[in-house]
Design an enzyme around this catalytic site. Structure first.
Site, PDB file in Angstrom:
ATOM      1  N   GLY A 189     -46.415 -35.815 -98.221  1.00  0.00           N
ATOM      2  CA  GLY A 189     -46.482 -34.405 -97.875  1.00  0.00           C
ATOM      3  C   GLY A 189     -46.236 -34.233 -96.404  1.00  0.00           C
ATOM      4  N   ASP A 218     -53.586 -23.172 -94.422  1.00  0.00           N
ATOM      5  CA  ASP A 218     -52.249 -23.677 -94.745  1.00  0.00           C
ATOM      6  C   ASP A 218     -51.877 -23.271 -96.165  1.00  0.00           C
ATOM      7  OD1 ASP A 218     -49.841 -25.017 -94.594  1.00  0.00           O
ATOM      8  OD2 ASP A 218     -50.702 -27.014 -94.854  1.00  0.00           O
TER       9      ASP A 218
END
Ligand SMILES: Nc1ncnc2c1ncn2[C@@H]1O[C@H](COP(=O)(O)OP(=O)(O)O)[C@@H](O)[C@H]1O
Ligand SMILES: [Mg+2]
Lengths: 373, 258
Positions: free
Chosen positions: B24, B160
């Site tokens: 990620g 986020d």
């Protein structure tokens, strides 16, 4: 299927030539570019015939004011255009179009340059093409590096954006929530009275190379956005303490007890800002599942930023970083000519009535008709 | 991801066999069937190991402090989410120093083999099936919005929010990835959280973002009006949305010079 870039080609002519004028900040740039018919490719590359620039440099401790910058552009624009034409060896009548920066940028300088563009257009009876400054950076960066579909980090005095292409738009994935990275560096340079010649950011970069101690600074990343005003306030107060005559508390390095120097501050500022930039770029890479990065804009010429970006992509499979040298990453006329010509080839002409410049012109407002991948 | 990173992970996770799930933004994510401290042959659950490797590009001092604060922050946040009953993976164990979190595995495999993040699911529908605006999509988006509403009503900020940080599970949507999380009751912070999500949706799901976003907000509003929370909840929703409009405008108006 690829787009047909030659629908508007003049019969019997095998190439296009465009003139580009840039003056959205303190650089005045004139560029002349040539495209041969057909898709641009590794074997059919855009040709830079001229790329000339003159920078308005303000005294140390001062930023460039719109009025003075506009005056600089007015004073130099005719000379620069003449020089560009002679370097390129072309006449006004050889051109296909006149491209100019329509925004974003500072109002007065933009307006002083568009007047030159309109005048040429009427003098030589050529169409005008208004260009988004950011898209100019992106297209020039792609052409010079031949990177296909990179995530773009656009870092300059007024902009900080992470951009990726999708469906005929350059979409903004992340950006600054307050000030731009170049602005942050410039303002810090002013506090330390670092000269503006050749550029404040360049001088900070040189000083940072001599820095040894890292001073902790706030680190603010929100998703793919970032904030830099807190860092600036923090480091400006450190700098103020450093220069205060009252001998107040001066910062020392926690480990060695040594006094923190201006070089250490430059070093710490760069390390912090660039870490955040690389981090949001990596976030965008992960998000769009890409592994190419293109750095554009004036701050993109910073070698430490390029190095850090390189270290980041090294840990991603088949990762690569593309950047250009200062001729192309610092504001210039050739990128406006190039992006404008791409638009022109798709029939994107700006009628005289619509050539008003705008200080705010977002990257994702532009219809990227010349790409359809 | 590169071999160097995998080797580093193997060194830290000796005797643990794992599959790579994703590289990620900042972490490597692995899947394993091994529990970090129980030794139960009957246990057939799978676990996720999230590992934040050293980032060679950043100064060691920055790196250490970020890895530590994000790992600790994420674990504490997950613990509080569990207490508040907001769907997210449960923490199994952690190693702050090395930036490792073991957690419950959630979600399933989509028909195209990808993990069931909201992003992958929407992409799958957009690309493969061309049925992005179905009632099911609407229902899921409303549920996701409701979940975020719940989060904010507990004064918790994700930090986020993107469609890859929302997992779809048989039991409903769940949140993941709390490295940038924080706590705040301020409408401003909640509005920025929503703005981050809105922008992520616009850029990742360009064609349908306006529908998705309006459904998300519908769910968000529903959480505020459902009566689980104080009567103030409705009022705070109005304030947050007002702020959200400000934040959007700030984004568009920001002067962009050079
Ligand atoms: N608990 C979990 N269960 C299932 N899949 C997960 C879990 N946690 C993470 N993942 C998968 O790994 C990906 C990356 O994890 P995330 O925590 O978001 O890390 P990053 O900070 O790198 O984005 C997610 O998008 C998801 O596909
Ligand atoms: Mg994530």
């Amino acid at each position: 299927m690829t787009v047909d870039l030659d629908k508007y080609a003049k019969p019997g002519k095998s190439y296009y030539i465009a003139l580009g004028l840039e003056g959205s900040a303190n650089k005045l740039g004139v560029g002349i570019i040539k495209h041969k018919l057909g898709q641009l490719s590794d074997s059919n590359r855009a040709e830079v015939l001229a790329n000339i620039r003159d920078t308005y440099v303000s005294p140390p401790g001062e930023g460039f004011l719109p009025r003075d910058t506009a005056r600089h552009h007015r004073n130099w624009v005719v000379r620069l255009i003449k020089k560009a034409l002679s370097v390129a060896g072309v006449k006004g009548t050889d051109l296909d179009c006149i491209c100019f920066t329509q925004g974003p940028g500072m109002g007065a300088p933009l307006q002083s340059v568009v007047i030159a563009a309109r005048t040429l257009s009427q003098l030589w009876n050529l169409p005008l093409v208004g260009v988004n400054h950011c898209v100019g950076h992106i297209e020039m960066g792609r052409e010079i590096t031949r990177s296909e579909n990179p995530v773009v980090l656009y870092v300059s005095g007024g902009n900080t954006q992470v951009i990726a292409y999708s469906k005929q738009r350059y979409r903004i994935f992340g950006e600054t929530l307050d000030i731009a990275v170049g602005n942050c560096l410039d303002r810090f340079a002013r506090t330390l009275r670092i000269p503006n010649d050749p550029a404040p950011g360049y001088n900070i970069e040189q000083m940072a190379k001599k820095g040894k101690h890292y001073v902790p600074l706030p680190y603010t990343v929100k998703g793919m956005d970032l904030s830099m005003s807190g860092i600036l306030a923090n480091i400006e107060s450190l700098a103020a303490d450093m220069f205060s005559s009252k001998g107040g508390k001066k910062a020392v390095d926690e480990e060695t007890g040594e006094l923190i120097t201006p070089e250490d501050l430059c070093f710490s500022l760069q390390e912090t800002l660039f870490s955040m930039l690389v981090e949001i770029t990596e976030r965008a890479l992960a998000h769009v599942q890409s592994n190419q990065v293109l750095i554009v804009g004036g701050v993109g010429s910073n070698e430490r930023l390029q190095e850090m970006m390189g270290l980041m992509v090294r840990d991603r499979k088949n990762g690569s970083v593309y950047s250009t040298d200062e001729r192309f990453c610092i504001d210039n006329g050739i990128m406006i000519a190039h992006a404008g010509l791409l638009g022109y080839r798709m029939g994107q002409i700006t009628p005289l009535d619509n050539t008003v410049c705008t200080q705010r012109f977002r990257t994702d407002e532009v219809f990227v008709e010349w790409r359809d991948d | 991801m590169t071999d160097r990173l995998v080797d580093e992970a193997k060194l830290l996770l000796r005797n643990v066999s794992f599959q790579i799930v994703s590289q990620g933004a900042e972490a490597l994510v692995f899947k394993t069937n091994i529990h970090p401290y129980f030794n139960d042959d009957q246990d057939e659950s799978s676990y996720i190991i999230k590992y934040r490797p050293r980032k060679p590009y950043r100064h060691p001092k920055i790196d250490k402090s970020i890895t530590k604060s994000r790992t600790i922050g994420e674990v504490k946040f997950m613990f509080k989410l569990a207490k508040a009953g907001i769907r997210a993976p449960r923490v199994v164990s952690t190693d702050y120093f090395n930036g490792i979190i073991w957690m419950e595995h959630i979600g399933y495999s989509l028909p195209d083999g990808k993990e069931s993040t909201l992003k992958n699911w929407l992409w799958y529908l957009e690309k493969v099936r061309g049925e992005s605006l179905s009632e099911e999509v609407q229902r899921i988006c409303v549920e996701v919005g409701y979940l975020i509403g719940d989060l904010h009503l507990n004064d918790m900020i994700h930090g986020d929010l993107t469609s890859s940080n929302i997992m779809l599970d048989k039991k409903g949507p769940a949140l993941i990835d709390f490295g940038l999380s924080s706590y705040s009751a301020l409408p401003e912070d909640k509005a920025v959280d929503l703005y981050v999500l809105e922008r992520a949706m616009n850029s990742t799901h360009a064609d349908y973002a306006s529908e998705y976003n309006s459904w998300l907000l519908k769910g968000y509003e529903k959480a505020h009006s459902d009566g689980h929370y104080s009567k103030q909840a409705n009022k705070s929703f109005v304030e947050i949305i007002k702020r959200l409009e400000d934040v959007r405008l700030r984004g568009r108006k920001r002067s962009m010079i050079g």
